[in-house]
Design an enzyme around this catalytic site. Structure first.
Site, PDB file in Angstrom:
ATOM      1  N   ASN A  62      -4.125  18.263 -10.269  1.00  0.00           N
ATOM      2  CA  ASN A  62      -4.465  17.225  -9.293  1.00  0.00           C
ATOM      3  C   ASN A  62      -5.479  16.248  -9.889  1.00  0.00           C
ATOM      4  O   ASN A  62      -6.355  16.629 -10.670  1.00  0.00           O
ATOM      5  CB  ASN A  62      -4.956  17.821  -7.971  1.00  0.00           C
ATOM      6  CG  ASN A  62      -6.084  18.808  -8.101  1.00  0.00           C
ATOM      7  OD1 ASN A  62      -6.173  19.541  -9.078  1.00  0.00           O
ATOM      8  ND2 ASN A  62      -6.961  18.844  -7.117  1.00  0.00           N
ATOM      9  N   GLU A  64      -8.008  13.258  -8.609  1.00  0.00           N
ATOM     10  CA  GLU A  64      -8.614  12.641  -7.425  1.00  0.00           C
ATOM     11  C   GLU A  64      -9.175  11.260  -7.735  1.00  0.00           C
ATOM     12  O   GLU A  64      -9.238  10.838  -8.900  1.00  0.00           O
ATOM     13  CB  GLU A  64      -9.685  13.589  -6.865  1.00  0.00           C
ATOM     14  CG  GLU A  64      -9.057  14.899  -6.405  1.00  0.00           C
ATOM     15  CD  GLU A  64     -10.022  15.845  -5.710  1.00  0.00           C
ATOM     16  OE1 GLU A  64     -11.249  15.613  -5.747  1.00  0.00           O
ATOM     17  OE2 GLU A  64      -9.526  16.826  -5.115  1.00  0.00           O
ATOM     18  N   GLU A  75       1.427  19.059  -8.114  1.00  0.00           N
ATOM     19  CA  GLU A  75       2.890  19.207  -8.092  1.00  0.00           C
ATOM     20  C   GLU A  75       3.584  17.861  -8.248  1.00  0.00           C
ATOM     21  O   GLU A  75       4.586  17.734  -8.957  1.00  0.00           O
ATOM     22  CB  GLU A  75       3.345  19.850  -6.774  1.00  0.00           C
ATOM     23  CG  GLU A  75       2.802  21.251  -6.532  1.00  0.00           C
ATOM     24  CD  GLU A  75       1.472  21.262  -5.785  1.00  0.00           C
ATOM     25  OE1 GLU A  75       0.633  20.361  -6.020  1.00  0.00           O
ATOM     26  OE2 GLU A  75       1.269  22.165  -4.966  1.00  0.00           O
ATOM     27  N   CYS A 112       1.602  21.466  -0.521  1.00  0.00           N
ATOM     28  CA  CYS A 112       1.427  20.713   0.722  1.00  0.00           C
ATOM     29  C   CYS A 112       2.745  20.054   1.125  1.00  0.00           C
ATOM     30  O   CYS A 112       3.700  19.986   0.340  1.00  0.00           O
ATOM     31  CB  CYS A 112       0.321  19.673   0.571  1.00  0.00           C
ATOM     32  SG  CYS A 112       0.802  18.217  -0.369  1.00  0.00           S
TER      33      CYS A 112
END
Ligand code: THU
Length: 160
Positions: A62, A64, A75, A112
């Site tokens: 990930n 940010e 993902e 998610c």
């Protein structure tokens, strides 16, 4: 009115050592990728590793951003890179792992909703399932035989 029951079947492994050798290696790649997460805002680091049918393993984490919604999950970082670099390859298996510096997560961390939607697009494109394995920092692993299994009542091209 009638009720429809849509099943979601997952397999649970008590430890990643119980995975087959190829998946265990893929999960190790996801664990390594987790270290590359750029997560200064959430301190929640996610790593993902994707095995393609050409033998390539794509890893990612990930990323940010100070403008929070501009960040991207591990993902989607992985599937979009794989789709861009190897447009003709089929995606076979994905391993995901997440670790938080605030608390130790040993429960498997599922992808998610936005990532499920992103991954299922490739399943539909390639007309074959992608196996999904997810784990917390370590310990128990959950496996879904496909992404569609994790996303009932999918929104797909058939409605456009
Ligand atoms: N995150 C992922 O990378 N994958 C998911 O499936 C859920 C969440 C990231 C996004 C954000 O950087 C951090 O985890 C906390 O939500």
């Amino acid at each position: 009115m009638k009720e429809i029951n849509i099943p979601c079947v997952v397999h649970v492994y008590d430890d990643r050592d119980q995975l087959t050798a190829d998946v265990k290696d893929l999960m190790e790649s996801a664990v390594s990728a987790r270290d590359s997460a750029y997560a200064p805002y959430s301190d929640f680091k996610v790593g993902a590793a994707l095995l393609l049918d050409n033998g390539e393993v794509i890893t990612g984490s990930n990323q940010e951003n100070a403008s929070y919604p501009s960040g991207l999950c591990a993902e989607r970082t992985v599937v979009y890179y794989a789709g861009a670099k190897y447009p003709d390859a089929r995606f076979l298996k994905m391993c995901i792992t997440a670790a938080s510096s605030n608390s130790t997560t040993f429960d498997p961390i599922p992808p998610c909703g936005a990532c499920r939607q992103a991954i299922v697009e490739y399943e539909i494109k390639q007309e074959s399932p992608i196996e999904i394995y997810f784990m917390g920092a370590s310990g128990k692993v959950m496996k879904s035989h496909s992404l569609a299994n994790l996303l009932p009542l999918v929104f797909d091209k058939s409605v456009l």
